[in-house]
Design a protein around this motif. Structure first.
Motif, PDB file in Angstrom:
ATOM      1  N   VAL A  53      20.403  -3.998  -5.774  1.00 55.87           N
ATOM      2  CA  VAL A  53      20.029  -3.392  -7.045  1.00 55.87           C
ATOM      3  C   VAL A  53      18.876  -4.187  -7.654  1.00 55.87           C
ATOM      4  N   GLY A  54      17.910  -3.480  -8.174  1.00 59.55           N
ATOM      5  CA  GLY A  54      16.796  -4.156  -8.821  1.00 59.55           C
ATOM      6  C   GLY A  54      15.703  -4.594  -7.872  1.00 59.55           C
ATOM      7  N   MET A  55      15.809  -4.229  -6.581  1.00 58.46           N
ATOM      8  CA  MET A  55      14.803  -4.698  -5.633  1.00 58.46           C
ATOM      9  C   MET A  55      13.445  -4.049  -5.889  1.00 58.46           C
ATOM     10  N   GLY A  56      13.448  -2.951  -6.620  1.00 55.67           N
ATOM     11  CA  GLY A  56      12.185  -2.272  -6.847  1.00 55.67           C
ATOM     12  C   GLY A  56      11.323  -2.872  -7.942  1.00 55.67           C
ATOM     13  N   PHE A 103       0.823  -1.203   0.000  1.00 54.72           N
ATOM     14  CA  PHE A 103       0.000   0.000   0.000  1.00 54.72           C
ATOM     15  C   PHE A 103       0.861   1.258   0.000  1.00 54.72           C
ATOM     16  N   LEU A 104       1.908   1.250   0.831  1.00 52.52           N
ATOM     17  CA  LEU A 104       2.788   2.416   0.879  1.00 52.52           C
ATOM     18  C   LEU A 104       3.340   2.734  -0.510  1.00 52.52           C
ATOM     19  N   LEU A 105       3.732   1.680  -1.208  1.00 52.35           N
ATOM     20  CA  LEU A 105       4.294   1.883  -2.546  1.00 52.35           C
ATOM     21  C   LEU A 105       3.204   2.308  -3.530  1.00 52.35           C
ATOM     22  N   ALA A 106       2.054   1.643  -3.440  1.00 51.13           N
ATOM     23  CA  ALA A 106       0.995   1.903  -4.410  1.00 51.13           C
ATOM     24  C   ALA A 106       0.362   3.267  -4.206  1.00 51.13           C
ATOM     25  N   ALA A 107       0.310   3.721  -2.945  1.00 47.61           N
ATOM     26  CA  ALA A 107      -0.347   5.001  -2.683  1.00 47.61           C
ATOM     27  C   ALA A 107       0.336   6.125  -3.453  1.00 47.61           C
ATOM     28  N   GLY A 108       1.689   6.141  -3.386  1.00 47.28           N
ATOM     29  CA  GLY A 108       2.416   7.169  -4.120  1.00 47.28           C
ATOM     30  C   GLY A 108       2.164   7.063  -5.614  1.00 47.28           C
ATOM     31  N   LEU A 109       2.167   5.836  -6.090  1.00 41.98           N
ATOM     32  CA  LEU A 109       1.994   5.609  -7.524  1.00 41.98           C
ATOM     33  C   LEU A 109       0.629   6.086  -7.997  1.00 41.98           C
ATOM     34  N   THR A 110      -0.407   5.766  -7.211  1.00 40.26           N
ATOM     35  CA  THR A 110      -1.748   6.115  -7.657  1.00 40.26           C
ATOM     36  C   THR A 110      -1.986   7.616  -7.567  1.00 40.26           C
ATOM     37  N   GLY A 169       4.810  11.153  -3.008  1.00 39.26           N
ATOM     38  CA  GLY A 169       4.881   9.799  -3.538  1.00 39.26           C
ATOM     39  C   GLY A 169       6.267   9.194  -3.372  1.00 39.26           C
ATOM     40  N   ALA A 170       7.291  10.024  -3.623  1.00 38.82           N
ATOM     41  CA  ALA A 170       8.662   9.536  -3.488  1.00 38.82           C
ATOM     42  C   ALA A 170       8.956   9.162  -2.039  1.00 38.82           C
ATOM     43  N   ALA A 171       8.494  10.001  -1.108  1.00 38.16           N
ATOM     44  CA  ALA A 171       8.733   9.719   0.309  1.00 38.16           C
ATOM     45  C   ALA A 171       8.046   8.426   0.728  1.00 38.16           C
ATOM     46  N   LEU A 172       6.815   8.212   0.234  1.00 37.73           N
ATOM     47  CA  LEU A 172       6.102   6.981   0.563  1.00 37.73           C
ATOM     48  C   LEU A 172       6.842   5.764   0.006  1.00 37.73           C
ATOM     49  N   ALA A 173       7.302   5.880  -1.245  1.00 39.56           N
ATOM     50  CA  ALA A 173       8.033   4.766  -1.834  1.00 39.56           C
ATOM     51  C   ALA A 173       9.291   4.476  -1.043  1.00 39.56           C
ATOM     52  N   ALA A 174      10.007   5.549  -0.667  1.00 41.64           N
ATOM     53  CA  ALA A 174      11.235   5.375   0.096  1.00 41.64           C
ATOM     54  C   ALA A 174      10.941   4.743   1.445  1.00 41.64           C
ATOM     55  N   LEU A 175       9.837   5.151   2.066  1.00 42.49           N
ATOM     56  CA  LEU A 175       9.451   4.566   3.358  1.00 42.49           C
ATOM     57  C   LEU A 175       9.205   3.070   3.198  1.00 42.49           C
ATOM     58  N   ALA A 176       8.488   2.704   2.140  1.00 43.28           N
ATOM     59  CA  ALA A 176       8.248   1.280   1.889  1.00 43.28           C
ATOM     60  C   ALA A 176       9.571   0.552   1.710  1.00 43.28           C
ATOM     61  N   GLY A 177      10.483   1.166   0.955  1.00 47.08           N
ATOM     62  CA  GLY A 177      11.772   0.534   0.700  1.00 47.08           C
ATOM     63  C   GLY A 177      12.585   0.350   1.963  1.00 47.08           C
ATOM     64  N   LEU A 178      12.648   1.395   2.779  1.00 50.35           N
ATOM     65  CA  LEU A 178      13.489   1.272   3.965  1.00 50.35           C
ATOM     66  C   LEU A 178      12.852   0.374   5.021  1.00 50.35           C
ATOM     67  N   MET A 179      11.519   0.256   4.992  1.00 44.36           N
ATOM     68  CA  MET A 179      10.879  -0.670   5.919  1.00 44.36           C
ATOM     69  C   MET A 179      11.103  -2.102   5.479  1.00 44.36           C
ATOM     70  N   LEU A 221       7.342   4.399 -14.069  1.00 49.05           N
ATOM     71  CA  LEU A 221       7.946   3.109 -13.791  1.00 49.05           C
ATOM     72  C   LEU A 221       9.107   3.256 -12.821  1.00 49.05           C
ATOM     73  N   ALA A 222       9.706   4.432 -12.755  1.00 50.64           N
ATOM     74  CA  ALA A 222      10.869   4.619 -11.885  1.00 50.64           C
ATOM     75  C   ALA A 222      10.480   4.697 -10.419  1.00 50.64           C
ATOM     76  N   HIS A 223       9.202   4.545 -10.106  1.00 51.33           N
ATOM     77  CA  HIS A 223       8.748   4.534  -8.720  1.00 51.33           C
ATOM     78  C   HIS A 223       9.471   3.443  -7.943  1.00 51.33           C
ATOM     79  N   GLY A 224       9.716   2.308  -8.607  1.00 54.49           N
ATOM     80  CA  GLY A 224      10.441   1.224  -7.968  1.00 54.49           C
ATOM     81  C   GLY A 224      11.866   1.630  -7.653  1.00 54.49           C
ATOM     82  N   SER A 225      12.443   2.502  -8.467  1.00 56.07           N
ATOM     83  CA  SER A 225      13.799   2.961  -8.194  1.00 56.07           C
ATOM     84  C   SER A 225      13.823   3.840  -6.957  1.00 56.07           C
ATOM     85  N   LEU A 226      12.748   4.619  -6.740  1.00 56.10           N
ATOM     86  CA  LEU A 226      12.674   5.452  -5.537  1.00 56.10           C
ATOM     87  C   LEU A 226      12.600   4.566  -4.293  1.00 56.10           C
TER      88      LEU A 226
END
Lengths: 316, 391, 305
Positions: C216-219, C19-26, C197-207, C37-42
């Motif tokens: 690399v490529g985890m997104g 959800f954290l990732l998708a919220a920013g995207l949507t 959106g970037a902050a949400l994606a980053a939060l998802a990533g760091l969590m 598509l670069a949302h995964g990179s964030l």
């Protein structure tokens, strides 16, 4: 059709002539890898041309087009695994199955539009990808090596690199000609009209859904043929061929080459594959160059390569 | 831009076409491994081993200078295959080595052996080549995928484990491992999980199942980064001391510094450890540590042996690379100072090897080290080897 | 029963990360009509920032806290430099350009941070388990993820439903031109939304990083799932993303958890496990296809679309 020497025609002729002469060049230089690379470019050009029909002319952004490469390839691979190597049996089944799959996917997907269409075509492609992964007996995720190429029982002999190359070249030319006729016909006009304004085409009285579905099926069938060729060229087929990122590669080729143009897919396939090869021999991190290159092309290269040629032509 | 692009493409093709016709004055080795992406550190280790091996032999084989062309397989079978074709057809190499992944090897082997170029595999354990598809041009310095798991099954029997859970990735190597383990393990298998490979990174569902099973031990195969993830999550669930982990290939010198305390106490069977007492090994590990500031992995050790095996082949024909039969005969003799001690190849041209029990402990300098505990299997040969028809 | 509850919890945890990732995207797609598509990179960069900062400061909390503004900054830079010119383009151009960005980010990350990947060690307090129910110890950290995810969901609800900015966001999702015509500084709104959106994606990533390591490529893997989520939920709808993320997370977990056992009744365990994994991967896409057939604009489409 007057034989005017426009830059568009000249470039097209030069490129096609280059392809025709490549086997000779490979023979002189004594490098068969160039021939393998050339075959791969021709096959991908065929796949890109099929995508160009629905994407370039029809505006249908299918993110699942690589699935047909897989369907065609796996039919050949699985039949070869069971000892059926006759091309006369394999190829019609492969192309036919691709057409059927395209019919099903198209019928369900073409109801949607925009990002939803992209996502649903992607979803179907992923499903087919996972079917491939689940094919435990046929190698699953690791893919299937072809122990023998398709056999025509005479000519062309696919084990001979030049003969296989010319077969692919001939098929590409036939496909390009078919595209040319199709796009110029009333069918093509409906497709192109539907891309710019579907409601208007409907109002004029065309059952656009049926036309678009037909185009979708034709594109799928031609791509299935490309899959057959790809499996033969690589002696190998794996579910990775059907992954959504491969569909992305095809889209890149179509856009880079010039959407909705005849030679666009050829230029696109040539550029992408040749760039990949030359960049990857420069550095292992070639994607760091290719990535921004792609971004720049999209931002500034309107109409792709073919578009640039025609802009140059208009300036003259 | 179009003209420039076409020119670039043309230039690329010319560059590819013009290969130096000096093939005979040097030994050309192609090395296919993973140099980019999430598991690039393994490829880097192998590459370091190649460089060290070449330096130890003065960068000459049979009197001729050696040139190595490294290619990246991006962990994808079809990329590996394309690189194999390029090495063989365009660069005209005399040997191809490397290969971390079984699926890449499976796709790439045919173009190499069909062109009568020697493939000296340094890691991938695809049992096809150990057995039914063995080939005069295929040599290996590693093993078959079923051997380490078979040793682990044997170890678990020795430790009195009667109920075990098995988990690995859903790909050919993973399934081979579980199958090999199941053949040797005498207890009851209370559950098997195959996870989506290589996408799945979160094992919470599977770990919950393990916790609720009555398993006494968990056999798992997750190489590279997946191994670290699985062990970390397993320990976060508090299972480390309750249901011990028994692994193959998860703990190596690359994952140990990242796992830290999590790696201690995991049982493993493996083909090589840095502390093996053989002279060649001591030299290898010491020089590797000095030059690259890290302890080598078994990937590097096997690569070191592979380069030495190639050198023995070239030396055997005194640099006459056209004498393929001679090279083959020389390599079959396996006359090398292996880091694994006494080294011999079976009739299938794959090593007959000892498999050790390994454990991770805290090192005196505050870090961690992997040590050999005991020999579990001596002179182990893959179950698939009997299907090889070569003498 | 305990196992079932535990698996539900697993599904919820996965769903909340998604959800954290998708919220920013949507949000970005809904407001700016931008397919990113670069949302995964964030997501990946958030994890890398947190890993590096945790190493520097020695504390995971500090590392995470500092990583967020770093990611926000990165998001703003990316938006201004690369994405501004894409707003007026069609989706295909956006897909291709952001696809190129992914390639660039992956290789750049590898060059900057090295090939080895990184891990984020958890502080002692988070390494244990909590007894949620007698006989059900659940990893403390995953519990924290659930808690943070729920707090973020509530925060987003408050932001979108109860603040002026949220009103602008909802209006922009329905009718962009009107919002511009009413005198709102669209450019600033876009930058703000993208940064969020970037902050949400980053939060998802760091969590996710302490669980799955940083590489690399985890997104990319999770990005596809995020797209599936926003399509099911309805583009532009945070509420839709929430519901859809739960559905997808639960479906994925339940599939992985129970399918192998069901199939083992019919075929041998290794084949069952293999088939089950293939099937559970497909389930999510089947769900999306079904939803689109019945509701072509998703479950909670923004009104006016």
């Amino acid at each position: 059709m007057a034989l005017k020497l426009t830059p568009t025609r000249v470039v097209a002729a030069v490129v096609l002539a280059g392809f025709a002469l490549l086997p000779l060049y490979a023979e002189i230089v004594g490098n068969s890898f160039v021939l393998s690379l050339g075959t791969r470019i021709l096959v991908m050009a065929l796949a890109a041309a099929s995508l160009n029909l629905i994407l370039g002319y029809g505006g249908m952004v299918s993110f699942g087009h690589a699935a047909y490469l897989g369907v065609g390839g796996y039919v050949v691979g699985i039949l070869a695994y069971h000892g059926v190597t006759s091309a006369w049996v394999q190829w019609p089944i492969a192309v036919g199955l691709s057409a059927v799959v395209a019919l099903v996917i198209g019928a369900l997907s073409l109801r949607t539009r925009g990002l939803y269409f992209i996502m649903i075509t992607l979803a179907f492609a992923q499903m087919i990808h996972y079917v491939g992964v689940g094919l435990y007996d046929y190698g699953g995720d690791d893919g299937l090596t072809l122990n023998a190429r398709s056999d025509f029982g005479g000519l062309p002999n696919l084990d001979s690199r030049p003969q296989f190359y010319y077969l692919c070249f001939a098929l590409l030319l036939v496909a390009l000609y078919l595209m040319y006729r199709l796009v110029g016909s009333r069918f093509g006009q409906v497709i192109r009209g539907s891309k710019s304004n579907d409601a208007r085409m409907h109002a004029i009285g065309f059952p656009t859904m049926r036309y678009r579905l037909a185009a979708f099926v034709i594109a799928g069938a031609v791509c299935g043929l490309a899959g057959v060729l790809l499996a033969n060229q690589a002696d190998f087929i794996s579910p990775a061929t059907m992954h959504w990122t491969r569909s992305g590669d095809l889209i890149v080729m179509v856009v880079l080459g010039g959407m909705g143009t005849l030679m666009g897919p050829v230029y696109g396939a040539l550029t992408v594959l040749a760039l990949e090869e030359s960049l990857s021999s420069l550095t292992h991190y070639w994607k760091i160059i290719f990535g921004p290159f792609l971004v720049l092309v999209v931002l500034f290269g309107r109409g792709g390569i073919a578009g640039l040629i025609s802009r140059w032509e208009r300036r003259k | 831009m179009s003209m420039r692009t076409l020119f670039l493409a043309g230039a690329a093709m010319v560059a590819l076409g013009v290969s130096p016709a000096l093939a005979q004055s040097e030994v050309k080795i192609g090395f296919i491994t993973t140099l980019t992406g999430g598991n690039a550190n393994i490829g880097q280790d192998m590459r370091d081993a190649v460089e060290l091996a070449l330096d130890h032999m003065g960068r000459k084989m049979g009197g001729k200078p050696v040139k190595v062309i490294y290619e990246d397989d991006d962990q994808k079978p079809e990329v590996g295959k394309q690189k194999a074709e390029k090495l063989v057809q365009s660069d005209k190499v005399d040997f191809v080595s490397g290969f971390i992944w079984s699926n890449v090897l499976l796709a790439s082997a045919k173009p190499i052996t069909d062109a009568k170029v020697f493939l000296v595999n340094a890691n991938a354990g695809a049992t096809q080549f150990v057995g039914a598809q063995c080939n005069p041009y295929f040599f290996s310095t590693s093993w078959g995928n079923d051997q380490m798991p078979a040793a682990m099954g044997e170890l678990m029997n020795q430790k009195g484990v009667t109920r075990a859970y098995a988990i690995t990735g859903n790909y050919a190597a993973g399934r081979d491992m579980v199958q090999g383990w199941q053949n040797a393990f005498k207890g009851q298998v209370v559950g098997t999980d195959l996870t989506k490979w290589p996408d799945q990174l979160d094992f919470s569902a599977e770990i919950s199942k393990i916790r609720n099973s009555n398993a006494q031990g968990v056999f798992f195969f997750f190489p590279g980064a997946h191994g670290i993830q699985f062990i970390t999550q397993y320990n976060q669930a508090g299972l480390k001391d309750k249901i011990p982990l028994y692994s193959v290939f998860a703990i190596d010198e690359l994952s140990i510094p990242l796992l830290k305390d999590n790696g201690v106490g995991v049982f493993q069977t493996g083909p090589w450890t840095a502390d093996l007492p053989f002279e060649a090994n001591q030299k290898f590990v010491a020089d590797f540590k000095k030059r690259f500031n890290k302890v080598p992995t078994f990937y590097a050790a096997q690569t070191y042996d592979a380069i030495n095996l190639i050198a023995s082949g070239v030396a055997g024909v005194k640099g006459d690379l056209k004498d393929k039969e001679g090279i083959r005969a020389a390599m079959k003799k396996a006359n090398i100072q292996s880091v694994r001690g006494p080294f011999k190849l079976g009739p299938n041209q794959v090593p007959v090897l000892d498999i050790y029990q390994q454990v991770v402990e805290k090192a005196p300098d505050g870090g961690y080290q992997q040590l050999t505990v005991s020999t579990v299997l001596k002179d182990s040969v893959s179950a698939a080897a009997s299907a090889c028809k070569m003498q | 029963m305990i196992l079932f509850i535990e698996q539900i919890l697993n599904g919820v945890q996965i769903g909340l990360l998604l959800f954290l990732l998708a919220a920013g995207l949507t949000l970005v797609f809904g407001i700016m009509d931008l397919v990113n598509l670069a949302h995964g990179s964030l997501y990946m960069m958030g994890a890398y920032f947190a890993a590096v900062l945790t190493k520097l400061t020695g504390s995971f909390f500090l590392g995470a806290l500092l990583a967020l503004p770093a990611a926000l900054l990165l998001g703003i830079v990316v938006e201004v430099v690369a994405l501004r010119s894409l707003y007026s383009r069609d989706h295909l151009d956006q897909v291709l350009a952001t696809f190129g960005l992914i390639l660039f980010f992956n290789e750049a990350a590898q060059l900057v941070f090295g090939v080895a990947g990184m891990t984020i060690p958890l502080p002692e307090a988070l390494q244990g388990q909590i007894q949620i129910l007698p006989g059900l110890p659940y990893p403390t950290y995953r519990f924290v993820v659930v808690a943070v995810g729920l707090i973020c969901a509530l925060f987003l609800y408050w932001l979108v439903a109860r603040t002026r900015v949220g009103m602008l966001i909802r209006a922009g999702a329905s009718n962009r031109e009107m919002v511009g015509a009413l005198g709102i500084n669209i450019a600033r709104l876009y930058t703000l939304v993208f940064g969020l959106g970037a902050a949400l994606a980053a939060l998802a990533g760091l969590m996710a990083a302490p669980i799955t390591t940083v590489r690399v490529g985890m997104g990319e893997n999770i990005l596809i799932l995020a797209f599936v989520v926003i399509v099911i939920g309805g583009i532009g709808s945070v509420r839709g993303a929430f519901v859809a993320a739960f559905l997808v997370g639960l479906l994925d977990t339940v599939g992985r958890a129970f399918l192998p056992d069901i199939l083992t009744l019919f075929i041998n365990p290794i084949q069952a496990a293999s088939l089950a994994q293939g099937l559970s991967s497909m389930l999510i896409y089947i769900l999306m296809a079904l939803v689109l057939v019945v509701r072509p604009a998703g479950l909670f489409p923004a009104p006016g679309r």
